[in-house]
Design an enzyme around this catalytic site. Sequence first.
Site: not given
Lengths: 436, 573
Positions: A112, A151, A153, A240
């Site tokens: 991120h 991931d 996200h 995740d």
Amino acid sequence: MIKARNSLGLVFFPAFDWAISPTHPEREERLLYTKDQLFEEGVEDIEGIQFYNPIIANEKDIQRVHFCVPDVESRLTKSHFISAGGAIRAMEAKMKGEVDKAFAMVRPPGHHAQRVVYGDRGFCVINVEAVMLERIRQEYRDLRVAIIDTDCHHGDGTQDIYWNDKDTLFISFHQDGRTLYPGTGFLDEFGGPAAYGYNINIPLPAGTSDEGFLYLLDHVVLPILEEYKPDIIINSAGQDNHYTDPLTNMNFSAQGYAQLNSKLDPDIAILEGGYSIEGALPYVNLGIVLAMAGLDYSHVREPDYNEEGLKQDKRTSEYIKELSRHVYKRWENREELWAKNIKGRENVILKRQVYYDTDGILETQRQNFIVCNKCSGLNTIDSQSDSGYHIYAITIPRDGCPNCLDQGYRIYKNASPGAYTDVYLQDRINDHYCAK
Amino acid sequence: MIVGLDMGGTHIDGVIVSEGSIIDTIKTPRYADDLFESIWMTLEKLLMGHDISKIKRINLSTTVSTNAIVEGKTSPVGMIIQSGPGMPHDFLACGCENSFISGYIDHRGKVVEDLKLEEIEDVKIKFKEKNIKSCAIVTKFSTRNFDHELRIKDLLEDGFSHITMGHTLSGRLNFPRRVFTSYLNAATYHTFRDFSTSIQNAMEQKGADIPLFILKADGGTTSLQEAGKKPVETILSGPAASFMGLNALLNTQKDALLLDIGGTTTDIFFLADGVPLFEPIGIEIHGYKTLIRAIYSFSIGLGGDSSIDIVNHELKIGPKRHGPPYALGGPKPTPSDAMIALGLMEAGHRQMAIDAIKGLGKSLNLSVEDTANKILDTMSNMIKAKVDELLVSINSKPVYTVRELLHGKKIEPQLINIIGGPANCLAAILEKKFNLPCYCPRHYGVANAIGAAMAKITQDITLLGDTSRGILSSAEFGFQERISKDFTLEDMRSRALELLKRKAMELGAKEDEIEAEIVEESSFNMVDGFFTKGKNMRVEAQIRPGLAGDLLVANPQEHKYSIKDDKYDQSKK
Ligand SMILES: [Zn+2]
Ligand SMILES: [Zn+2]
């Protein structure tokens, strides 16, 4: 003892003495049970698996990728330098021919972290993969690289860093931004003017299971890689998507993760998110290690694994099928789409707001991509944060032409110090970084 | 008085140490194949003329278990393995019968799937049909919860003369190693028991009531009785004895390189601030990786009797030994011949040594002297290169905390201690190559026996505390008790030291001799959602390894290699 089919370097650095805060998901305990599982399985005795300690990345490694505001030292802790250093050590092992593949299980994560860094967002301060890759490109050669972000996200940081870089294909599949942080990662985020089509997002519906992930791997990711022909494939390996993850809503399993890595066959994997530290990480990490080493992972299974209960519904399967067709078609038509949306423009402006959830900072930025027919072109960022900074940053790309090089330095010289708190220049041609 | 005995490949060495002085030594060839006979005869000879009633203990380094394993003279073992999900497990089949049973326990020690009792009954019948007497039971994560191992043992108890349970051998995680270690323990159980019974009977007949201790691979001792339960701990005590001997003869508190240069091999050891360096996980024997704590040692095929060839106009020393030196009637020139030719060593026929070296010199276009010096130089280079390589790998062992990565201990030897035949002749060269002072002790002939004599009881413990489950446990101690939510790391420390001391006294240590210390500890908050639900604490403690006391000869200045280095320098002029 067991012998690995692919020799595998493991940088396992759980940073047992570092946390964002005592009860934060990114805390000391995160890789404790993974360590227990890997050690009990005897992974360290597998012939062909080699453990490495991280090296420590330096300030220049960070500056090559980021504009840390006000500077590198005030934004990073030692752990960040070590996490990036762990990734660097992993890729170095691959580049030196010490191993066939490498997996860095390091923390904190990085996907991120964007080019401008005011603080921590999504538990990331610096982009570990990008810092690794740019250091390796500097030390070895200009590699053609594909980063596959697995991931849950959206890898918005990596997207930002490689937005205008055709030599770094970025594919991220993730839970749809309408239902999950950071709220980006849609199909129309397709790359900058010099790399239009080389930033590919695949937003997935909540509840996607092994079947869905493997379907889009077979029908989108692998065919694109087949055409792109990268020198190196990097798996930005967040965990995740797992059905037990407390922050997300997907139904991926350790078996699924292992199969994905077996099919994707990455050269490098870097751990990203994943916060089901007891129920998922020990099994997912073991699955990835075995898959990358070319070993039998068919016995890897979570204690509460229930194949029936995790099946995705028919509507989800249909949706993913249609989405895959659409994404792949856009990739195939990228040149036509470029002609329609970019061709003839002298520059492309990108305005947006970036929220640093971990640190509670709001950034407003305006990026300008100047189109050049000889190179990827200059890029400038004008950015303000509610923490009191107003910066201006210039990037001269790795493939920059002499004109752009000159112009970059001219813009830097002319930027009025009165108007900004900080002005930065990234000269990737000469690997030179300065600020005023 | 303390007696130390070491069984080597060809000889048995013995010493008697009293108040830090070596008062008697013996070196006898090994008779016949009967290990017990050989030991007993050596012991009787050594004790002749001494007052047996004054002997406090006998420390014995024996190859009984090692030989049984290496020569394949072990008992057949029935293995019961619960491997659960995870890695493939076929490679774990090491017994003559192997049963992979269902059920599994996870990393936190939670039972995920229970045992199937009827499977155990079937196994029992199968093993009995094959006339198996020795069994081993190993379950994955049994160091976290050994309930399954205990229950299986209960079900088998009456049918077999020995059963090894994996969790009793080590508190460390590594399931494959636990399987192999348990196998080796069950496989050597009967051989060691026979040996131990013979010794005890012989002592009784002699009316000698002397406590007997057995040397382990970690350089410490354990009681004969405990060794009987865990014979696998006594494997490869030879290198440990040699290390301890070297350490006793030349004691230091610094980082040091220890070399034992023999006829066939050179063994390399290290001290970190005077404390022995251990193998990272455990020792390997006969292709089996184990969890047996052991002194770190690396052996290279390079010694006084290594044969020398010329390959591509270069000297090639070792790794094979084809016989004694040429000067002593061997087939090939050796480093010993070079030393004899230079007059650094007196053995055999010097002229023959000179002839052998001359032969090598011809192909190299060098004089006898230059050739001989080149041989010693090459040998020293080979040792140096290997030591440097080992240090790199030792100093890059994985670490898991920021603190360790930034400030962890690195081994940087400050001195070199050498024993063995060629030690004196190489000391001067090694001193220059390493740029470190070298010391050679005088009594190295029986160094291993001295090492055995100077060893003390060692023991370690891994204690786990989980306040969310309310359990405190140590697998290798077979210990488990309930703890409250507010049990602290401090409580963990004192419990670990207390358990350790109690165990050491059980093994025969005197309370005032026990130096227990914490070697590793950690405490993690376990969080559920955003709330702390307890602590996961881990403490490792040990009886500080090392020497039982100081040997009076252990004064480095006395042992500077000066005796012979003058001669060496002259030969160079
Ligand atoms: Zn994530
Ligand atoms: Zn240009």
